[in-house]
Write a protein that holds these residues in place. Sequence first.
Motif, PDB file in Angstrom:
ATOM      1  N   ARG A  69       0.636  -0.746  -0.242  1.00 17.92           N
ATOM      2  CA  ARG A  69       0.117  -0.002  -0.157  1.00 17.92           C
ATOM      3  C   ARG A  69       0.414   1.509  -0.313  1.00 17.92           C
ATOM      4  O   ARG A  69       0.450   1.998  -0.387  1.00 17.92           O
ATOM      5  CB  ARG A  69      -1.409   0.176   1.095  1.00 17.92           C
ATOM      6  CG  ARG A  69      -2.269  -0.685   0.849  1.00 17.92           C
ATOM      7  CD  ARG A  69      -3.070  -0.269   2.554  1.00 17.92           C
ATOM      8  NE  ARG A  69      -4.115  -1.516   1.868  1.00 17.92           N
ATOM      9  CZ  ARG A  69      -5.638  -1.063   1.649  1.00 17.92           C
ATOM     10  NH1 ARG A  69      -5.232   0.140   0.935  1.00 17.92           N
ATOM     11  NH2 ARG A  69      -6.478  -1.559   1.113  1.00 17.92           N
ATOM     12  N   ALA A  70       1.919   1.297   0.387  1.00 19.64           N
ATOM     13  CA  ALA A  70       2.811   2.887   0.920  1.00 19.64           C
ATOM     14  C   ALA A  70       3.972   2.365  -0.991  1.00 19.64           C
ATOM     15  O   ALA A  70       4.953   3.257  -0.482  1.00 19.64           O
ATOM     16  CB  ALA A  70       3.315   2.455   2.136  1.00 19.64           C
ATOM     17  N   ALA A  71       4.102   1.261  -1.409  1.00 21.10           N
ATOM     18  CA  ALA A  71       4.633   0.940  -1.896  1.00 21.10           C
ATOM     19  C   ALA A  71       5.159   2.243  -3.268  1.00 21.10           C
ATOM     20  O   ALA A  71       5.779   2.342  -4.733  1.00 21.10           O
ATOM     21  CB  ALA A  71       4.850  -0.432  -2.633  1.00 21.10           C
ATOM     22  N   HIS A  72       3.563   3.001  -3.362  1.00 19.48           N
ATOM     23  CA  HIS A  72       3.685   4.252  -4.451  1.00 19.48           C
ATOM     24  C   HIS A  72       4.784   5.033  -4.471  1.00 19.48           C
ATOM     25  O   HIS A  72       5.037   5.964  -5.489  1.00 19.48           O
ATOM     26  CB  HIS A  72       2.651   4.797  -4.406  1.00 19.48           C
ATOM     27  CG  HIS A  72       2.865   5.912  -2.660  1.00 19.48           C
ATOM     28  ND1 HIS A  72       1.873   4.800  -2.241  1.00 19.48           N
ATOM     29  CD2 HIS A  72       2.880   7.401  -3.060  1.00 19.48           C
ATOM     30  CE1 HIS A  72       1.639   5.916  -1.624  1.00 19.48           C
ATOM     31  NE2 HIS A  72       2.021   7.480  -1.712  1.00 19.48           N
ATOM     32  N   MET A  73       5.559   5.323  -2.924  1.00 13.86           N
ATOM     33  CA  MET A  73       6.721   6.599  -2.900  1.00 13.86           C
ATOM     34  C   MET A  73       7.420   5.379  -3.901  1.00 13.86           C
ATOM     35  O   MET A  73       8.561   6.670  -3.949  1.00 13.86           O
ATOM     36  CB  MET A  73       7.415   5.916  -1.512  1.00 13.86           C
ATOM     37  CG  MET A  73       5.779   6.719  -0.758  1.00 13.86           C
ATOM     38  SD  MET A  73       6.659   6.999   1.161  1.00 13.86           S
ATOM     39  CE  MET A  73       6.859   4.682   1.420  1.00 13.86           C
ATOM     40  N   PHE A  74       8.039   4.074  -4.120  1.00 16.39           N
ATOM     41  CA  PHE A  74       8.590   3.927  -5.377  1.00 16.39           C
ATOM     42  C   PHE A  74       8.861   4.365  -6.184  1.00 16.39           C
ATOM     43  O   PHE A  74      10.106   4.220  -7.525  1.00 16.39           O
ATOM     44  CB  PHE A  74       8.950   2.434  -5.400  1.00 16.39           C
ATOM     45  CG  PHE A  74       9.000   1.443  -3.983  1.00 16.39           C
ATOM     46  CD1 PHE A  74      10.519   2.471  -3.248  1.00 16.39           C
ATOM     47  CD2 PHE A  74       8.229   0.438  -3.561  1.00 16.39           C
ATOM     48  CE1 PHE A  74      10.795   1.717  -2.214  1.00 16.39           C
ATOM     49  CE2 PHE A  74       9.259  -0.643  -2.570  1.00 16.39           C
ATOM     50  CZ  PHE A  74      10.219   0.142  -1.333  1.00 16.39           C
ATOM     51  N   GLY A  75       7.736   5.525  -6.790  1.00 15.39           N
ATOM     52  CA  GLY A  75       8.104   6.109  -8.134  1.00 15.39           C
ATOM     53  C   GLY A  75       6.787   4.107  -9.377  1.00 15.39           C
ATOM     54  O   GLY A  75       7.342   4.555 -10.491  1.00 15.39           O
ATOM     55  N   ARG A  83      -3.493  -1.020  -9.115  1.00 14.03           N
ATOM     56  CA  ARG A  83      -3.466  -3.159  -8.889  1.00 14.03           C
ATOM     57  C   ARG A  83      -2.644  -3.776  -7.538  1.00 14.03           C
ATOM     58  O   ARG A  83      -3.455  -4.458  -7.346  1.00 14.03           O
ATOM     59  CB  ARG A  83      -2.181  -3.793 -10.190  1.00 14.03           C
ATOM     60  CG  ARG A  83      -2.445  -5.380 -10.291  1.00 14.03           C
ATOM     61  CD  ARG A  83      -1.302  -5.349 -11.460  1.00 14.03           C
ATOM     62  NE  ARG A  83       0.195  -5.664 -11.467  1.00 14.03           N
ATOM     63  CZ  ARG A  83       0.758  -6.582 -10.656  1.00 14.03           C
ATOM     64  NH1 ARG A  83       0.420  -7.825 -10.479  1.00 14.03           N
ATOM     65  NH2 ARG A  83       1.984  -5.538 -10.545  1.00 14.03           N
ATOM     66  N   SER A  84      -2.161  -3.251  -7.211  1.00 19.18           N
ATOM     67  CA  SER A  84      -1.453  -2.968  -5.501  1.00 19.18           C
ATOM     68  C   SER A  84      -2.570  -2.856  -4.665  1.00 19.18           C
ATOM     69  O   SER A  84      -2.317  -3.291  -4.033  1.00 19.18           O
ATOM     70  CB  SER A  84      -0.219  -2.464  -5.619  1.00 19.18           C
ATOM     71  OG  SER A  84      -0.486  -0.751  -5.764  1.00 19.18           O
ATOM     72  N   VAL A  85      -2.699  -1.795  -4.848  1.00 16.39           N
ATOM     73  CA  VAL A  85      -4.473  -1.699  -4.114  1.00 16.39           C
ATOM     74  C   VAL A  85      -5.363  -2.965  -3.752  1.00 16.39           C
ATOM     75  O   VAL A  85      -5.361  -3.152  -2.928  1.00 16.39           O
ATOM     76  CB  VAL A  85      -4.756   0.469  -4.106  1.00 16.39           C
ATOM     77  CG1 VAL A  85      -6.350   0.277  -3.326  1.00 16.39           C
ATOM     78  CG2 VAL A  85      -3.678   0.594  -4.357  1.00 16.39           C
ATOM     79  N   LYS A  86      -5.967  -3.143  -5.275  1.00 19.27           N
ATOM     80  CA  LYS A  86      -6.854  -3.902  -5.605  1.00 19.27           C
ATOM     81  C   LYS A  86      -6.403  -5.118  -4.761  1.00 19.27           C
ATOM     82  O   LYS A  86      -7.192  -6.324  -3.745  1.00 19.27           O
ATOM     83  CB  LYS A  86      -7.548  -4.393  -6.481  1.00 19.27           C
ATOM     84  CG  LYS A  86      -8.263  -3.432  -7.598  1.00 19.27           C
ATOM     85  CD  LYS A  86      -8.110  -4.033  -8.980  1.00 19.27           C
ATOM     86  CE  LYS A  86      -9.181  -2.569  -9.293  1.00 19.27           C
ATOM     87  NZ  LYS A  86      -9.784  -2.749 -10.644  1.00 19.27           N
ATOM     88  N   TRP A  87      -5.107  -5.671  -4.345  1.00 15.87           N
ATOM     89  CA  TRP A  87      -3.725  -7.073  -4.785  1.00 15.87           C
ATOM     90  C   TRP A  87      -4.096  -6.941  -2.782  1.00 15.87           C
ATOM     91  O   TRP A  87      -4.741  -7.548  -2.380  1.00 15.87           O
ATOM     92  CB  TRP A  87      -3.240  -7.120  -4.832  1.00 15.87           C
ATOM     93  CG  TRP A  87      -2.256  -9.002  -4.408  1.00 15.87           C
ATOM     94  CD1 TRP A  87      -2.680  -9.711  -4.990  1.00 15.87           C
ATOM     95  CD2 TRP A  87      -1.859  -8.425  -3.413  1.00 15.87           C
ATOM     96  NE1 TRP A  87      -1.871 -10.382  -4.308  1.00 15.87           N
ATOM     97  CE2 TRP A  87      -1.235 -10.228  -3.209  1.00 15.87           C
ATOM     98  CE3 TRP A  87      -1.507  -8.209  -2.270  1.00 15.87           C
ATOM     99  CZ2 TRP A  87      -0.424 -10.575  -1.718  1.00 15.87           C
ATOM    100  CZ3 TRP A  87      -0.487  -8.367  -0.925  1.00 15.87           C
ATOM    101  CH2 TRP A  87      -0.401  -9.691  -1.030  1.00 15.87           C
ATOM    102  N   ALA A  88      -3.844  -5.026  -2.504  1.00 18.93           N
ATOM    103  CA  ALA A  88      -4.089  -5.895  -0.772  1.00 18.93           C
ATOM    104  C   ALA A  88      -5.177  -5.354  -0.408  1.00 18.93           C
ATOM    105  O   ALA A  88      -5.127  -5.967   0.251  1.00 18.93           O
ATOM    106  CB  ALA A  88      -3.349  -3.978  -0.307  1.00 18.93           C
ATOM    107  N   GLY A 106       4.708 -13.905  -3.460  1.00 22.10           N
ATOM    108  CA  GLY A 106       4.878 -12.935  -3.391  1.00 22.10           C
ATOM    109  C   GLY A 106       4.000 -11.667  -4.441  1.00 22.10           C
ATOM    110  O   GLY A 106       3.297 -12.018  -4.684  1.00 22.10           O
ATOM    111  N   PHE A 107       4.291 -10.566  -4.571  1.00 15.61           N
ATOM    112  CA  PHE A 107       3.800  -9.956  -5.507  1.00 15.61           C
ATOM    113  C   PHE A 107       4.979  -9.046  -5.799  1.00 15.61           C
ATOM    114  O   PHE A 107       5.838  -8.680  -5.190  1.00 15.61           O
ATOM    115  CB  PHE A 107       2.810  -8.641  -4.317  1.00 15.61           C
ATOM    116  CG  PHE A 107       1.797  -7.681  -5.599  1.00 15.61           C
ATOM    117  CD1 PHE A 107       0.905  -7.637  -5.676  1.00 15.61           C
ATOM    118  CD2 PHE A 107       2.336  -5.830  -5.433  1.00 15.61           C
ATOM    119  CE1 PHE A 107       0.091  -7.378  -6.900  1.00 15.61           C
ATOM    120  CE2 PHE A 107       1.298  -5.057  -5.877  1.00 15.61           C
ATOM    121  CZ  PHE A 107       0.153  -5.897  -6.483  1.00 15.61           C
ATOM    122  N   THR A 108       4.832  -8.600  -7.331  1.00 13.66           N
ATOM    123  CA  THR A 108       5.894  -8.016  -8.002  1.00 13.66           C
ATOM    124  C   THR A 108       5.074  -6.529  -8.873  1.00 13.66           C
ATOM    125  O   THR A 108       3.791  -6.803  -9.520  1.00 13.66           O
ATOM    126  CB  THR A 108       6.165  -8.570  -9.211  1.00 13.66           C
ATOM    127  OG1 THR A 108       6.281  -9.460  -8.274  1.00 13.66           O
ATOM    128  CG2 THR A 108       7.466  -8.017  -9.824  1.00 13.66           C
TER     129      THR A 108
END
Length: 145
Positions: A69-75, A83-88, A106-108
């Motif tokens: 959920r906090a990965a948006h900081m990676f760009g 996609r990551s929010v739906k998975w979370a 995992g998640f990529t």
Amino acid sequence: MGAASSVISVNGAMLSSIPELADASVGRGFLFEVLRFHPQNTRQAAPIQAPRVLRTSREAMRLLRIQVRAAHMFGMTPYEIERSVKWADSGWRHALALLDSGTRCGFTVALGSGAVAEWAVTPVRYLELRTYSAQRIDPRPELSP
């Protein structure tokens, strides 16, 4: 010559060399890793944080969901953020069942720079070493004057 030491060092941890004061057991846990693959060399990964072993699959999935959920900081690209929010929100349940059955998961995500970030959880068995402190007992009783 010096006296024999009753303490040994294993990977920086000080352990007793007296068998009665040390204990070893095999534990089960979940290895949690976060890696970043550079866009020029997709086979070489750099750890984003130090790997660690968590006690339960639920604890590992909780940490993975928080970090995704906090990965948006990676760009991440807008598509990958969605996609990551739906998975979370819901996709992690399937991953939890896989972990409980002994399967790595995992998640990529692809980042805007072309790099790839990967969260991976692997069921593992590990050797846990414990030491116990003991008081020295002098076999000779003290004599009164």
